[in-house]
Design an enzyme around this catalytic site. Structure first.
Site, PDB file in Angstrom:
ATOM      1  N   ASP A  23       0.854  -1.193   0.000  1.00 25.63           N
ATOM      2  CA  ASP A  23       0.000   0.000   0.000  1.00 25.63           C
ATOM      3  C   ASP A  23       0.888   1.241   0.000  1.00 25.63           C
ATOM      4  OD1 ASP A  23      -1.819   2.095   0.601  1.00 25.63           O
ATOM      5  OD2 ASP A  23      -3.148   0.693   1.625  1.00 25.63           O
ATOM      6  N   GLU A  52      -0.370  -5.386 -12.777  1.00 29.80           N
ATOM      7  CA  GLU A  52       0.780  -4.728 -13.380  1.00 29.80           C
ATOM      8  C   GLU A  52       0.581  -4.561 -14.889  1.00 29.80           C
ATOM      9  OE1 GLU A  52       5.655  -5.341 -13.389  1.00 29.80           O
ATOM     10  OE2 GLU A  52       4.347  -6.677 -12.238  1.00 29.80           O
TER      11      GLU A  52
END
Length: 233
Positions: free
Chosen positions: A138, A214
């Site tokens: 995070d 990604e």
């Protein structure tokens, strides 16, 4: 209270994650019901003797915050000669990984569902990890939340003690500001050396899978930064 005790206390007080409630799928619940007794580990078990835990002597890879576990599963499949431990606080992700690990017949993987700081402190022996992975944590992108970022000087020294000499700490993030933060922290960290010849970032190594997240980011033009530091003392 000395400085080390204060650092440890601070690590416990400032969490780098927020627990999110969520219903589990049938498969995720199956992972907990059927596979956790075999592959799950708890903090109450104390310090693990890795050779006994896996029934063999092999290099150890530990990943902090594996999410839904797909990339960790893939790495464990691709590197059967290594032992893997994953730590994740979110129960659906843990259940999902356990369920998929059973389908794949993996025996070189173990899982914790707990706070990584506490697991490292109470369960992982010093100088036992060959590669420590922290992928896409995070970013806590708001400046007032930067103190929640897991990559902080005190935490890095906790990791350092758990790495073998010449062991690797591999980080990856898709937030450039967090990449810069990681680089700054690690450049100043005692006992580490950057493996980048330019003293910044490295090309993604083949062992780190490209996640769906990604790939989506790449289509949108987002960058990804990998950092690999080696313990040198």
């Amino acid at each position: 209270m000395n400085q080390d005790q204060q650092s440890t206390k601070h690590l416990r007080q400032v969490k780098s994650y927020v627990l999110r409630a969520g219903r589990m799928t049938v498969g995720q619940q199956r992972g907990w019901d059927d596979v956790w007794p075999e592959l799950g580990l708890t903090i109450d078990s104390g310090v693990q003797i890795m050779d006994e835990l896996f029934g063999r002597k092999a290099p150890l890879v530990l990943e902090i915050g594996f999410g839904m576990g797909l990339s960790l599963l893939q790495m464990a499949e691709q590197e059967p000669e290594k032992n893997f431990i994953g730590i994740e606080v979110h129960r659906p992700g843990v259940g999902s990984l356990l369920n998929e690990a059973q389908k794949a017949g993996l025996t070189n993987l173990r899982v914790y569902c707990d706070d990584a700081v506490e697991i490292l402190k109470h369960c992982i022996p010093d100088e036992s990890i060959d590669r420590l992975q922290l992928y896409f944590p995070d970013p806590w992108h708001k400046k007032r939340h930067h103190k929640r970022r897991i990559v902080q000087p005190a935490f890095v020294q906790v990791l350092r003690a758990k790495l073998k000499m010449n062991g690797l700490f591999h980080m990856a993030t898709d937030w450039e500001n967090y990449a810069e933060h990681m680089l700054e922290v690690m450049q100043q960290a005692e006992g580490f050396e950057n493996t980048s010849t330019q003293n910044d970032y490295v090309t993604r190594p083949d062992y780190r899978p490209i996640t769906k997240f990604e790939k989506r980011g790449a289509r949108l033009g987002h960058g990804v930064w990998d950092l690999i530091f080696k313990r040198i003392n």
